[in-house]
Design a protein around this motif. Structure first.
Motif, PDB file in Angstrom:
ATOM      1  N   THR A  24       0.833  -1.210   0.000  1.00 32.78           N
ATOM      2  CA  THR A  24       0.000   0.000   0.000  1.00 32.78           C
ATOM      3  C   THR A  24       0.871   1.265   0.000  1.00 32.78           C
ATOM      4  O   THR A  24       2.054   1.240   0.374  1.00 32.78           O
ATOM      5  CB  THR A  24      -0.899   0.027   1.239  1.00 32.78           C
ATOM      6  OG1 THR A  24      -0.073   0.120   2.409  1.00 32.78           O
ATOM      7  CG2 THR A  24      -1.753  -1.238   1.323  1.00 32.78           C
ATOM      8  N   ASP A  25       0.223   2.370  -0.396  1.00 30.91           N
ATOM      9  CA  ASP A  25       0.918   3.657  -0.352  1.00 30.91           C
ATOM     10  C   ASP A  25       1.306   4.014   1.090  1.00 30.91           C
ATOM     11  O   ASP A  25       2.355   4.614   1.332  1.00 30.91           O
ATOM     12  CB  ASP A  25       0.025   4.756  -0.924  1.00 30.91           C
ATOM     13  CG  ASP A  25      -0.153   4.632  -2.432  1.00 30.91           C
ATOM     14  OD1 ASP A  25       0.695   3.952  -3.055  1.00 30.91           O
ATOM     15  OD2 ASP A  25      -1.121   5.205  -2.973  1.00 30.91           O
ATOM     16  N   GLU A  26       0.433   3.638   2.039  1.00 29.76           N
ATOM     17  CA  GLU A  26       0.726   3.932   3.444  1.00 29.76           C
ATOM     18  C   GLU A  26       2.007   3.225   3.888  1.00 29.76           C
ATOM     19  O   GLU A  26       2.849   3.817   4.567  1.00 29.76           O
ATOM     20  CB  GLU A  26      -0.443   3.488   4.318  1.00 29.76           C
ATOM     21  CG  GLU A  26      -0.243   3.792   5.791  1.00 29.76           C
ATOM     22  CD  GLU A  26      -1.418   3.318   6.643  1.00 29.76           C
ATOM     23  OE1 GLU A  26      -1.386   3.580   7.864  1.00 29.76           O
ATOM     24  OE2 GLU A  26      -2.340   2.702   6.085  1.00 29.76           O
TER      25      GLU A  26
END
Length: 234
Positions: A101-103
């Motif tokens: 994920t981007d997170e």
């Protein structure tokens, strides 16, 4: 001793770290997470191959990848070869990017930044310790050199050598002059005190008169006592 392929392979990877730093301060070129390996990019026409290992001797032919994508990259090369590798990488990269994920990418980027700062501080502290050790070593060497010079100077100094500077200097040649020997010796003792000559290097009275005689100063007993001829105090 000849190096083995295993040793050459490991040395190249050490060279890559030396030139580019550890892989884990970089983002993986495929997924954007934290890299773990420097992976050979399979682009070197002069690549080395031995004992089941393939490597390039040029540090420019390595890319930062995480372990998962490193394995996928090597498997892609074995599957399609160099001719189809670019197309296969273009297909696999979006899948790798979608895997995390981007997170997570953002968190790992922050972790890498913190780790980079820590690494820089560790390197700076290490360099400071090295500099301090070198400075202390140089100071000790200077102290030893100064002590050695002092010892050599003391070894070179004899009682007779303390006359230099006194005669000629304080005591000088003077044609037709006369000087009480005792007065000349007292002047010599005073001069040694001013020059801070160690006691062990100062001449006694009899040695003083002998050295003056060796230097051409005539000494005779007269009505006034022991007298030096042809010299005077400056």
């Amino acid at each position: 001793m000849m190096s083995t392929p295993e040793a050459e392979y490991r040395q190249v990877h050490r060279d890559v770290v030396t030139c580019h730093g550890k892989a884990n301060v970089n983002a993986c070129e495929w997924c954007g997470g934290t890299a773990t390996d420097w992976a050979y990019n399979w682009q070197d026409p002069k690549q080395r191959e031995a004992d089941g290992r393939v490597w390039s001797e040029s540090t420019a032919n390595y890319i930062a990848l995480c372990r998962t994508d490193h394995k996928l990259f090597d498997a892609a090369f074995r599957r399609v070869g160099l001719a189809g590798l670019d197309a296969e990488v273009d297909r696999l990269k979006p899948l790798a990017w979608a895997r995390i994920t981007d997170e997570r990418r953002e968190v790992e980027a922050e972790q890498r930044e913190r780790q980079f700062i820590i690494n820089e501080a560790v390197i700076a502290a290490h360099e400071e310790r090295i500099f301090a050790r070198q400075a202390a070593r140089q100071a000790k060497l200077r102290e030893k050199a100064a002590a050695r010079t002092k010892r050599e100077a003391e070894r070179a100094m004899t009682r007779e050598s303390t006359l230099h500077g006194f005669f000629p200097g304080i005591l000088v040649h003077a044609e037709g002059a006369r000087l009480k020997a005792d007065g000349a010796f007292r002047a010599y003792v005073d001069w040694c005190e001013r020059e801070a000559f160690p006691a062990r290097f100062r001449m006694g009275r009899s040695t003083f008169y002998r050295v003056l005689a060796d230097n051409g100063v005539e000494r005779r007993k007269t009505k006034c006592g022991i007298t030096l001829f042809g010299v005077a105090l400056a």
